[in-house]
Design a protein around this motif. Structure first.
Motif, mmCIF file in Angstrom:
data_model
loop_
_atom_site.group_PDB
_atom_site.id
_atom_site.type_symbol
_atom_site.label_atom_id
_atom_site.label_comp_id
_atom_site.label_asym_id
_atom_site.label_seq_id
_atom_site.Cartn_x
_atom_site.Cartn_y
_atom_site.Cartn_z
ATOM 1 N N UNK A 1 0.835 -1.213 0.000
ATOM 2 C CA UNK A 1 0.000 0.000 0.000
ATOM 3 C C UNK A 1 0.863 1.255 0.000
ATOM 4 N N UNK A 2 1.996 1.223 0.764
ATOM 5 C CA UNK A 2 2.870 2.400 0.817
ATOM 6 C C UNK A 2 3.457 2.698 -0.561
ATOM 7 N N UNK A 3 4.013 1.653 -1.206
ATOM 8 C CA UNK A 3 4.604 1.855 -2.526
ATOM 9 C C UNK A 3 3.537 2.199 -3.548
ATOM 10 N N UNK A 4 2.375 1.530 -3.439
ATOM 11 C CA UNK A 4 1.285 1.788 -4.376
ATOM 12 C C UNK A 4 0.754 3.211 -4.227
ATOM 13 N N UNK A 5 0.745 3.696 -2.973
ATOM 14 C CA UNK A 5 0.274 5.056 -2.736
ATOM 15 C C UNK A 5 1.190 6.071 -3.426
ATOM 16 N N UNK A 6 2.519 5.831 -3.359
ATOM 17 C CA UNK A 6 3.455 6.726 -4.043
ATOM 18 C C UNK A 6 3.244 6.704 -5.547
ATOM 19 N N UNK A 7 3.099 5.489 -6.109
ATOM 20 C CA UNK A 7 2.863 5.389 -7.550
ATOM 21 C C UNK A 7 1.488 5.934 -7.921
ATOM 22 N N UNK A 8 0.510 5.761 -7.001
ATOM 23 C CA UNK A 8 -0.831 6.294 -7.252
ATOM 24 C C UNK A 8 -0.823 7.809 -7.355
ATOM 25 N N UNK B 1 12.900 -19.640 3.167
ATOM 26 C CA UNK B 1 12.223 -18.401 3.566
ATOM 27 C C UNK B 1 10.710 -18.583 3.504
ATOM 28 N N UNK B 2 9.999 -17.877 4.417
ATOM 29 C CA UNK B 2 8.574 -17.629 4.240
ATOM 30 C C UNK B 2 8.429 -16.383 3.381
ATOM 31 N N UNK B 3 7.560 -16.442 2.376
ATOM 32 C CA UNK B 3 7.307 -15.298 1.498
ATOM 33 C C UNK B 3 5.839 -14.894 1.622
ATOM 34 N N UNK B 4 5.600 -13.664 2.085
ATOM 35 C CA UNK B 4 4.246 -13.103 2.115
ATOM 36 C C UNK B 4 4.150 -12.076 0.995
ATOM 37 N N UNK B 5 3.018 -12.062 0.277
ATOM 38 C CA UNK B 5 2.933 -11.202 -0.912
ATOM 39 C C UNK B 5 1.564 -10.546 -0.999
ATOM 40 N N UNK B 6 1.550 -9.361 -1.609
ATOM 41 C CA UNK B 6 0.322 -8.579 -1.772
ATOM 42 C C UNK B 6 0.411 -7.805 -3.082
ATOM 43 N N UNK B 7 -0.718 -7.639 -3.794
ATOM 44 C CA UNK B 7 -0.707 -6.937 -5.091
ATOM 45 C C UNK B 7 -0.737 -5.431 -4.913
ATOM 46 N N UNK B 8 -0.381 -4.721 -5.985
ATOM 47 C CA UNK B 8 -0.438 -3.257 -6.027
ATOM 48 C C UNK B 8 -1.389 -2.872 -7.157
ATOM 49 N N UNK C 1 1.063 -3.710 -12.318
ATOM 50 C CA UNK C 1 0.989 -5.173 -12.318
ATOM 51 C C UNK C 1 2.131 -5.740 -11.478
ATOM 52 N N UNK C 2 2.343 -5.159 -10.311
ATOM 53 C CA UNK C 2 3.445 -5.566 -9.443
ATOM 54 C C UNK C 2 2.914 -6.233 -8.175
ATOM 55 N N UNK C 3 3.843 -6.923 -7.500
ATOM 56 C CA UNK C 3 3.524 -7.559 -6.229
ATOM 57 C C UNK C 3 4.655 -7.258 -5.244
ATOM 58 N N UNK C 4 4.278 -6.843 -4.053
ATOM 59 C CA UNK C 4 5.272 -6.608 -2.996
ATOM 60 C C UNK C 4 5.402 -7.900 -2.185
ATOM 61 N N UNK C 5 6.646 -8.349 -2.006
ATOM 62 C CA UNK C 5 6.915 -9.617 -1.318
ATOM 63 C C UNK C 5 7.820 -9.341 -0.116
ATOM 64 N N UNK C 6 7.429 -9.841 1.048
ATOM 65 C CA UNK C 6 8.288 -9.779 2.225
ATOM 66 C C UNK C 6 8.800 -11.180 2.517
ATOM 67 N N UNK C 7 10.091 -11.247 2.895
ATOM 68 C CA UNK C 7 10.737 -12.545 3.106
ATOM 69 C C UNK C 7 11.377 -12.591 4.486
ATOM 70 N N UNK C 8 11.229 -13.723 5.137
ATOM 71 C CA UNK C 8 11.880 -13.940 6.438
ATOM 72 C C UNK C 8 12.308 -15.401 6.515
#
Length: 742
Positions: free
Chosen positions: A86-93, A341-348, A352-359
């Motif tokens: 949402x943060x990155x998408x807000x900047x691009x928005x 790694x665990x990968x959690x992902x959410x669309x923007x 057509x991008x996806x933000x992925x967090x890895x731990x």
């Protein structure tokens, strides 16, 4: 002889006593042994039962704690992915919104040249290397720069330069903005004037905008687009560009665009901190890395390292990327650079991008394992104490048995019964705890090792209760937050007029309104109220943000507007109401929030409608001249939005409504609703659907039909913005006949 005989008698006498004592002791010993065997058996059974039940309880508590901690870590990882997306998408928005505004302005300039003066603009100068100025660049295909027709178009397009400078000055994300005409010239504003003289110190280099990927893609797709990573034509490095066409009288005239360097996006990615070794990265729907903190390994990024990770030789990573693209949001696992790694992902939604967090999996599981081990260690300590106390009890009983050898069988049996009674109580209490009654305590007061054993076991159950209670508190906190958001939703809903019809005794007009927030609470609002018997005020507004901040600003705006309207002395000076409200909203507005507002006052006796539009989408009006009348836009002035400029002036307008005329007010959440193909509902579709509605329909039916058409178009797609609508129909003007049903 006598002495020897005496000694012989003594020996014989002792022998008899020994036999008697032996018989007596044997009888007592036999009784004591039998009793002791029963007692030892009870102690052993109790110990074994206690150990068995205790181990089961300990294992279950440890497993539950570990599972809860791992699940909480996964949820936190998923939440971080959504927040960062949402943060990155807000900047691009914001960039996308500015590009659309720029396109609309250029379309207006190109379509209405008579409303604008020709302005001067010059080619780049090395004297302006440190200045943010508008610069004129020519394509190598332009043969005659002095052509009157070309110069007329350049002078007309130059009217946009102030807006371009304002965007580049006020934005930390946008590094360049430009308007590229199909006729071979470009008006550009950036911070790198000196780069336009790479091949000459006198003349700037040619800039062939029409051959750039962003120009070609935007023209081909005829919509607002974001490019993947491209190399800046002027040597600025990897960048991402948002572009969209503009038109002259409906015909393609060129493309406007704004660019941001990949470093600006990487700054958000690099600031993603998840534990000690977690990180974030961005991929597109082609499986390519858009941004990543890694400079080597599986997730290396850069213009020379664009590859589809779905084709990677790392099978687990390829499968994970395919799952991300297919499922849009969720959690998966992959091996990256040799680590799991665990990968959690959410669309923007804007790209057509996806933000992925890895731990790392080990990092997620480590606290849970530690908690698991702590519970086991604590429980083991208590179980060791249990065994030790049992041993002490056995030793005490052995000593007691030694003493009981001097007593009769009855005393032995009584003593055995006395010793085993608290043990039976302990066994019964342990069984109750094993059945799940953690609140139950062993109430044993023998003053010996058995009581100590019971105290130790009570302490162990208390510790287990503490761990379980902590888990319950975490769950309760989440439920509390959800409850508070639900309360906030109800409060906001109750602040808006929600009883329809609002004035049952008024038959001269019909009014209805709805608001559907994108989140639990929203920034849109509507309002209507009677100033007196003949004057009805209506308002619709859209705050610049969403969620709780927008809802609070909405409440302030609604209250201020209504207070000024209710205290208005002259109905003809309706613009003063909006102006005073704007000044008050500008005070202490450090967050720079703003709101678009359309506010009007209808004279129910004469049909005179006075209104002020403050940057809001124009309402639609349908005059009932004949049966096939259609909706059309209500003419509005280009007034400033509220909350930005306290010196802004607002011009009021007026129109006369006749019997049967209808007004339809709405926010941009209606026209900007998207479907699964990422297409907008659009103004054209709204206009078409409104005109399909029968003129005899009530206001409620109108809003219902529009909402149904939006839902049908969206096909279940997530609502990205608040949707608010208000409709009003003037039934008749003669108030004297309202009770006659006219």
């Amino acid at each position: 002889m006598i002495k020897l005989h005496f000694k012989s008698k003594i020996k014989k006498s002792i022998s008899i006593r020994k036999r008697i004592l032996t018989v007596l002791l044997s009888s007592c010993l036999l009784s004591i042994i039998l009793t002791s065997l029963i007692a030892f058996k009870a102690i052993y059974d109790t110990r074994e039962l206690t150990l068995s039940i205790g181990n089961e309880i300990i294992f279950q508590a440890a497993e539950n704690s570990q599972e809860a901690l791992i699940q909480r870590a996964k949820l936190a990882l998923e939440q971080t992915a959504f927040d960062k997306a949402n943060e990155l998408d807000e900047n691009l928005g914001k960039v996308k919104k500015d590009v659309i505004i720029l396109s609309n302005m250029m379309t207006n300039i190109a379509s209405n040249p008579e409303e604008y003066h020709s302005r001067n603009i010059f080619e780049p100068s090395k004297n302006d290397i440190d200045k943010i100025t508008a610069q004129l660049l020519f394509s190598s295909e332009v043969v005659d720069k002095s052509s009157p027709i070309l110069r007329q178009e350049i002078g007309l397009t130059a009217n946009i330069q102030d807006f371009l400078i304002q965007i580049n000055t006020n934005s930390n994300v946008i590094i360049s903005s430009y308007v590229a005409s199909k006729n071979g010239f470009t008006i550009m504003v950036d911070r790198f004037a000196g780069r336009k003289f790479q091949n000459s110190d006198i003349k700037p280099d040619f800039y062939n905008a029409t051959s750039r990927p962003w120009y070609i893609q935007a023209k081909k797709e005829d919509k607002t687009i974001f490019t993947d990573i491209v190399i800046d034509a002027l040597g600025g490095g990897p960048c991402i560009i948002c572009a969209t066409p503009y038109y002259a009288n409906g015909q393609f005239a060129g493309v406007v665009g704004m660019g941001t360097f990949l470093d600006n996006i990487n700054e958000i990615i690099l600031n993603t901190k998840i534990g000690d070794n977690g990180f974030g990265f961005v991929i597109n729907k082609q499986g390519q890395i858009i941004a990543s903190p890694h400079t080597t390994g599986d997730l290396i990024t850069g213009i020379n390292n664009i590859k589809d990770l779905r084709q990677s030789t790392n099978i687990s990573l390829a499968d994970a990327v395919q799952k991300i693209i297919n499922e849009k949001a969720g959690l998966t696992e992959a091996n990256i650079d040799g680590k799991d790694y665990y990968l959690a992902y959410a669309p923007m939604k804007n790209t057509d991008w996806y933000f992925v967090t890895a731990m790392e999996v080990d990092t997620v599981i480590a606290p849970a394992k530690e908690t698991h081990e702590n519970i086991i260690n604590i429980a083991t300590e208590y179980m060791d104490n249990l065994s030790e106390k049992t041993k002490m009890t056995v030793i005490g009983m052995i000593i007691s048995i030694s003493i009981l050898l001097f007593f009769i069988t009855y005393i032995g049996w009584s003593l055995a019964d006395y010793l085993t009674k608290p043990i039976r109580q302990l066994s019964k209490g342990v069984q109750q705890i094993a059945m799940g009654n953690f609140n139950g305590k062993l109430n044993i007061h023998t003053g010996d090792e058995i009581e100590s054993l019971a105290i130790s076991f009570n302490a162990m159950t208390t510790e287990l209760q503490t761990y379980i209670k902590n888990l319950e508190q975490i769950t309760a906190e989440k439920e509390r937050i959800a409850t508070e958001l639900n309360v906030a939703t109800n409060i906001q809903k109750n602040m808006l007029p929600c009883i329809f019809p609002p004035y049952p005794d008024r038959k001269d007009f019909d009014i209805y309104a709805v608001m559907y927030p994108a989140k639990e609470v929203g920034g849109d609002f509507y309002d209507f109220y009677l100033l007196d018997e003949n004057h009805l005020v209506i308002t619709i507004a859209d705050v610049s943000d969403k969620g709780i901040p927008a809802a609070m600003f909405m409440v302030i705006t609604k209250t201020i507007l209504k207070n000024f309207a209710m205290s208005m002395t002259s109905p003809d000076d309706f613009s003063a109401v909006v102006q005073c409200a704007n000044r008050q909203l500008c005070e202490n507005n450090e967050e720079m929030m703003f709101v678009t507002v359309f506010m009007g006052m209808l004279d129910l006796k004469t049909g005179k409608f006075i209104y002020v539009n403050a940057g809001h989408t124009p309402p639609m009006i349908r005059h009932k001249h004949k049966d096939d009348s259609t909706f059309e836009y209500l003419p509005v002035e280009k007034n400033c939005v509220l909350g930005i400029n306290e010196e802004a002036q607002f011009k009021q307008q007026e129109v006369y409504l006749k019997q049967g005329d209808e007004l339809f007010l709405y926010t941009d959440g209606v026209t900007e609703a998207i479907n699964k193909e990422k297409k907008l509902y659009s103004i054209e579709r709204l206009y078409s659907n409104l005109n399909k509605i029968n003129q005899k329909s009530s206001c409620q039916d109108i809003l219902r039909d529009v909402k149904l058409s939006i839902d049908e178009f969206a096909q279940g797609m997530y609502q990205s913005d608040d949707i608010t609508m208000l409709a009003i129909k003037l039934n008749y003007l003669d108030l004297g006949d309202k009770h006659n049903g006219k």
